[in-house]
Design an enzyme around this catalytic site. Structure first.
Site, PDB file in Angstrom:
ATOM      1  N   ASP A 170      13.149  33.205  39.205  1.00  0.00           N
ATOM      2  CA  ASP A 170      13.156  32.914  37.765  1.00  0.00           C
ATOM      3  C   ASP A 170      14.436  32.160  37.446  1.00  0.00           C
ATOM      4  O   ASP A 170      15.475  32.394  38.058  1.00  0.00           O
ATOM      5  CB  ASP A 170      13.092  34.222  36.962  1.00  0.00           C
ATOM      6  CG  ASP A 170      12.742  33.988  35.494  1.00  0.00           C
ATOM      7  OD1 ASP A 170      11.636  34.383  35.082  1.00  0.00           O
ATOM      8  OD2 ASP A 170      13.567  33.414  34.756  1.00  0.00           O
ATOM      9  N   ASP A 213       4.127  33.203  36.654  1.00  0.00           N
ATOM     10  CA  ASP A 213       4.210  34.026  35.447  1.00  0.00           C
ATOM     11  C   ASP A 213       5.193  33.341  34.500  1.00  0.00           C
ATOM     12  O   ASP A 213       6.343  33.750  34.364  1.00  0.00           O
ATOM     13  CB  ASP A 213       4.678  35.437  35.815  1.00  0.00           C
ATOM     14  CG  ASP A 213       4.768  36.334  34.590  1.00  0.00           C
ATOM     15  OD1 ASP A 213       4.329  35.921  33.505  1.00  0.00           O
ATOM     16  OD2 ASP A 213       5.292  37.458  34.726  1.00  0.00           O
TER      17      ASP A 213
HETATM   18  N1  AG3 Z   1       4.346  35.257  30.228  1.00  0.00           N
HETATM   19  C1  AG3 Z   1       3.379  34.659  29.312  1.00  0.00           C
HETATM   20  C2  AG3 Z   1       3.865  34.584  27.921  1.00  0.00           C
HETATM   21  C3  AG3 Z   1       3.110  33.668  27.011  1.00  0.00           C
HETATM   22  C4  AG3 Z   1       3.075  34.239  25.648  1.00  0.00           C
HETATM   23  N2  AG3 Z   1       2.993  33.252  24.638  1.00  0.00           N
HETATM   24  C5  AG3 Z   1       3.321  33.470  23.325  1.00  0.00           C
HETATM   25  N3  AG3 Z   1       3.654  34.630  22.914  1.00  0.00           N
HETATM   26  N4  AG3 Z   1       3.253  32.464  22.511  1.00  0.00           N
HETATM   27  C6  AG3 Z   1       4.888  36.496  29.846  1.00  0.00           C
HETATM   28  C7  AG3 Z   1       5.818  37.088  30.847  1.00  0.00           C
HETATM   29  C8  AG3 Z   1       5.416  38.471  31.188  1.00  0.00           C
HETATM   30  N5  AG3 Z   1       5.846  38.819  32.505  1.00  0.00           N
END
Ligand code: AG3
Length: 279
Positions: free
Chosen positions: A111, A161
């Protein structure tokens, strides 16, 4: 900082004339990291809430659905997964799910932002309970550069992710990136990427899948699941197979809260409007 009662966080989805609000009781953390604004709140109904740049990333109450659906379906479809790469996922929720399988030998989480993991360790310790597993490796660097430089055929599964396709994360939705993932995957390799809301972002999902195919993947699929704190409450993950799409999957034999064999099958059913490209 304790907040006045009746204080609410609202994420607005301007393109769809829609918003979601959660009632807050306390602000636990706020900082501008090198990459993004990171906030953590205590809510009254959803446990803790993490925001990045004002977008809901996760709540204690419903993140299990997303993290299980980003990991278990592909882990059960691959014949023998051993090495997994997670790009993004700094909160460590996907990492925890992958490490539940004894057959997994190594999981590398890459990340950009170390502060997300810091905040998760402090405020969502349940997601970080496997961070010290000797099979886990955590790096904080650019995932695109990382996979471009990786040795070919290093991973059985790559999990993307990421945040929404804006800013830095936009690069994780390109054909070029999928091509690098293709090279980094072993022969039966599977790529899975979070792919936003079927209701709000149908065109994005379809274009991700065609970019995956253009990058060389043999077949693609989309998994559908509820996620009530993301835009529209309905979410998806899109999957690309380097070999043929497996017709079988292994029964899940680890403890889960959402995923099971029936969900595995049901999640792959394509809603009609996703199939009729003119709707
Ligand atoms: N990953 C996807 C988040 C997208 C959400 N979008 C929004 N709230 N507009 C989340 C990370 C979780 N591990």
């Amino acid at each position: 900082m304790k907040l006045n009662s009746e204080e609410w966080f609202t994420e607005v989805y301007p393109d769809d004339g829609c918003a979601l609000s959660l009632e807050l009781s306390e602000k636990l953390h706020e900082e501008q990291t090198a990459w993004q604004k990171l906030e953590v709140y205590q809510t009254t109904g959803f446990g803790r809430l993490m925001l990045l740049d004002g977008c809901i990333m996760l709540t204690s109450r419903d993140n299990f659905i997303y993290h299980e659906m980003m990991t278990h379906p592909v882990l059960c479809m691959h014949p023998a997964p051993e090495n997994v790469l997670i790009i993004g996922g700094g909160d460590c929720g996907c990492l925890r799910e992958v490490l539940k399988y004894p057959s997994i030998k190594h999981v590398h989480q890459v990340d950009l932002d170390e502060r997300v993991t810091w905040a998760s360790m402090k405020y969502f310790p349940e997601l970080c309970e496997s961070n010290n597993d000797p099979r886990a490796e955590l790096s904080y660097t650019d995932g695109v550069a990382f996979i471009e430089q990786a040795e070919s055929a290093s991973y059985d599964i790559i999990i993307v992710d990421s945040t929404d396709p804006v800013g830095q994360a936009r690069r994780l939705y390109t054909e070029e990136f999928y091509r690098a993932c293709y090279t980094g995957l072993s022969d039966n390799g599977i790529l899975v990427a979070q792919s936003e809301s079927p209701l709000f972002h149908k065109d994005l999902i379809l274009s991700m899948r065609s970019r995956m195919a253009d990058a060389g993947f043999n077949d693609t699929a989309t998994l559908f699941f509820p996620q009530c704190t993301y835009p529209s409450g309905w979410w998806s993950a899109s999957v690309a197979f380097k070999a043929d799409r497996p017709s079988n999957y292994r029964s899940v034999d680890i403890e889960t809260k959402y995923y099971n064999n029936a969900i595995h099958q049901a999640a792959q059913a394509m809603p009609q409007f996703m199939q009729d490209t003119d709707k």
